[in-house]
Motif scaffolding. Structure first.
Motif, short mmCIF file in Angstrom:
data_model
loop_
_atom_site.label_atom_id
_atom_site.label_comp_id
_atom_site.label_asym_id
_atom_site.label_seq_id
_atom_site.Cartn_x
_atom_site.Cartn_y
_atom_site.Cartn_z
N UNK A 192 -7.50 -8.09 5.81
CA UNK A 192 -7.01 -6.81 6.10
C UNK A 192 -5.91 -6.57 4.95
N UNK A 193 -6.27 -5.61 4.31
CA UNK A 193 -5.36 -5.35 3.14
C UNK A 193 -3.86 -4.92 3.42
N UNK A 194 -2.67 -5.74 2.78
CA UNK A 194 -1.45 -5.58 3.27
C UNK A 194 -1.11 -4.02 2.30
N UNK A 195 -0.19 -3.34 3.34
CA UNK A 195 0.61 -2.02 2.88
C UNK A 195 1.91 -2.35 2.59
N UNK A 196 2.32 -2.14 1.25
CA UNK A 196 3.65 -2.36 0.84
C UNK A 196 4.39 -0.91 0.87
N UNK A 197 5.75 -1.48 0.63
CA UNK A 197 6.68 -0.08 0.98
C UNK A 197 7.36 0.09 2.36
N UNK A 198 7.83 1.40 2.31
CA UNK A 198 8.60 1.52 3.55
C UNK A 198 7.71 1.98 4.68
N UNK A 199 6.72 1.35 5.16
CA UNK A 199 6.06 1.85 6.50
C UNK A 199 6.79 1.93 7.77
N UNK A 200 6.28 2.85 8.57
CA UNK A 200 7.14 3.27 9.69
C UNK A 200 6.24 2.91 10.99
N UNK A 201 4.95 2.38 10.69
CA UNK A 201 4.06 2.03 11.91
C UNK A 201 2.95 1.48 11.21
N UNK B 49 -1.61 -1.56 -2.25
CA UNK B 49 -1.66 -0.80 -1.40
C UNK B 49 -0.22 -0.24 -0.97
N UNK B 50 -0.05 1.05 -1.30
CA UNK B 50 1.36 1.75 -0.74
C UNK B 50 0.79 3.00 -0.06
N UNK B 51 1.85 3.71 1.10
CA UNK B 51 1.45 4.78 1.73
C UNK B 51 1.30 6.16 0.83
N UNK B 52 2.24 6.11 -0.30
CA UNK B 52 2.22 7.26 -1.17
C UNK B 52 3.05 6.92 -2.32
N UNK B 53 2.98 8.04 -3.00
CA UNK B 53 3.39 7.93 -4.51
C UNK B 53 4.95 7.55 -4.59
N UNK B 54 5.67 8.15 -3.43
CA UNK B 54 7.07 7.79 -3.48
C UNK B 54 7.50 6.43 -3.10
N UNK B 55 6.72 5.86 -2.16
CA UNK B 55 6.82 4.34 -1.85
C UNK B 55 6.62 3.67 -3.11
N UNK B 56 5.57 3.94 -3.57
CA UNK B 56 5.32 2.92 -4.96
C UNK B 56 6.49 3.35 -5.96
N UNK C 158 -8.56 2.60 11.19
CA UNK C 158 -9.44 1.62 11.50
C UNK C 158 -9.38 0.53 10.54
N UNK C 159 -8.51 0.71 9.27
CA UNK C 159 -8.62 -0.32 7.95
C UNK C 159 -9.95 -0.36 7.32
N UNK C 160 -10.71 0.94 7.24
CA UNK C 160 -11.90 0.88 6.40
C UNK C 160 -11.16 1.13 5.08
N UNK C 161 -12.01 0.72 4.04
CA UNK C 161 -11.63 1.02 2.63
C UNK C 161 -12.51 2.07 1.91
N UNK C 162 -12.27 3.29 1.50
CA UNK C 162 -13.05 4.10 0.82
C UNK C 162 -12.73 4.15 -0.46
N UNK C 163 -13.84 4.52 -1.17
CA UNK C 163 -13.63 4.55 -2.68
C UNK C 163 -13.11 6.04 -2.83
N UNK C 164 -12.93 6.09 -4.14
CA UNK C 164 -11.96 7.33 -4.33
C UNK C 164 -12.81 8.39 -4.33
N UNK C 165 -14.18 8.37 -4.75
CA UNK C 165 -15.29 9.52 -4.46
C UNK C 165 -15.43 9.91 -2.91
N UNK C 166 -15.44 8.84 -2.16
CA UNK C 166 -15.66 9.07 -0.73
C UNK C 166 -14.83 9.65 -0.18
#
Length: 110
Positions: free
Chosen positions: A1-10, A35-42, A68-76
């Motif tokens: 499962x990919x790790x999400x960096x930055x100030x996540x809250x949940x 992976x980051x939740x948003x541009x500001x987190x990055x 659900x932790x599914x990864x989507x392509x940019x196009x999807x």
């Protein structure tokens, strides 16, 4: 499962900047592959400028559904308003920031 960096809250990838019930995606940034939740987190955490995903790489998995932790392509991701696997709705307001993550397609196609 990919790790999400930055100030996540949940555990559904919401962050200190965007935390509504529909803010359940994380973006894998092209510049660092993280992976980051948003541009500001990055911007606050990565220590380097963000790079957009080019149109030629829109088939790359770069969006993570926080439910659900599914990864989507940019196009999807650009073609849907909810996760195709679990049905979790995505924030339609995120489209206002799409240009920060994804190079706009000059042909207007998604």
């Amino acid at each position: 499962m990919p790790e999400v960096l930055g100030p996540t809250v949940d555990d559904q990838t919401r962050c200190v900047h965007y935390r509504t019930p529909l803010d359940v995606i994380a973006i894998r940034f092209r510049c660092c592959g993280a992976y980051y939740p948003c541009h500001r987190c990055h911007e606050e955490s990565a220590g380097h400028p963000a790079a957009q995903w080019p149109v030629a790489e829109q088939d790359t998995a770069a969006v993570l559904c926080g439910v659900c932790r599914t990864e989507l392509s940019v196009r999807q991701y650009l073609a849907v308003e909810a996760c195709p696997r679990c049905g979790a709705g995505f924030n339609p307001g995120c489209r206002l920031h799409a240009h920060l993550y994804f190079e706009p397609d000059p042909s207007g196609q998604r």
